[in-house]
Design an enzyme around this catalytic site. Structure first.
Site, PDB file in Angstrom:
ATOM      1  N   CYS A  58       0.843  -1.210   0.000  1.00 34.79           N
ATOM      2  CA  CYS A  58       0.000   0.000   0.000  1.00 34.79           C
ATOM      3  C   CYS A  58       0.876   1.257   0.000  1.00 34.79           C
ATOM      4  O   CYS A  58       1.631   1.495   0.940  1.00 34.79           O
ATOM      5  CB  CYS A  58      -0.897  -0.048   1.235  1.00 34.79           C
ATOM      6  N   CYS A  61       0.400   3.600   2.950  1.00 34.89           N
ATOM      7  CA  CYS A  61       0.960   2.966   4.155  1.00 34.89           C
ATOM      8  C   CYS A  61       2.466   3.191   4.214  1.00 34.89           C
ATOM      9  O   CYS A  61       3.016   3.512   5.267  1.00 34.89           O
ATOM     10  CB  CYS A  61       0.672   1.468   4.168  1.00 34.89           C
TER      11      CYS A  61
END
Length: 141
Positions: A58, A61
């Protein structure tokens, strides 16, 4: 702010990527038992837990991981945990994770706040609000 909606199955072993995600005082949770242990430890020590449900694939992230790590060093009166949603799929599902990163703020094992997405100012604001509720002696570094 940015967040990833789809769960993607990463190829191969990504354990080396966890190092960059779990820097500073961030503790990587790899089992339900270690989660329970850390929550019990935090409750005993009177610490608020910030749990980052994240994924190595991600982008948002990855973007917020160094900031989260820095926060863990700046605020030792809090416990910072990292859960990889792909490694603990069933556990993450039980927390109803719809997007990554999702941050849960827990006190005595109970959710007191939540943040979805890689929003640095909002994460800082929520941490500051939690610290403002703690007795001053706990906030000292």
């Amino acid at each position: 702010m940015g967040h990833c909606l789809a769960k993607h199955q990463a190829d191969g072993n990504n354990s080396e990527q966890h190092v960059e995600f779990a820097g500073g005082n961030v503790q990587l949770i790899t089992t339900k038992e270690s989660w329970d242990q850390k929550l019990a430890e935090a409750a005993k020590e009177g610490k608020t837990v910030i749990a980052n449900f994240s994924a190595t694939w991600c982008g948002p992230c990855r973007m917020i991981a160094p900031f989260y790590s820095d926060l863990s060093v700046e605020h030792p009166s809090l416990m910072f945990l990292l859960v990889d949603v792909d490694e603990l799929t069933d556990f993450s599902t039980s927390w109803d994770i719809k997007a990554t990163p999702t941050f849960f703020f827990l006190r005595d094992g109970q959710q007191v706040d939540k943040l979805v997405g890689a929003n640095k100012p909002e994460l800082q604001k929520k941490i500051t609000a939690i610290l403002d509720l703690l007795p001053q002696t706990q906030c000292q570094s």
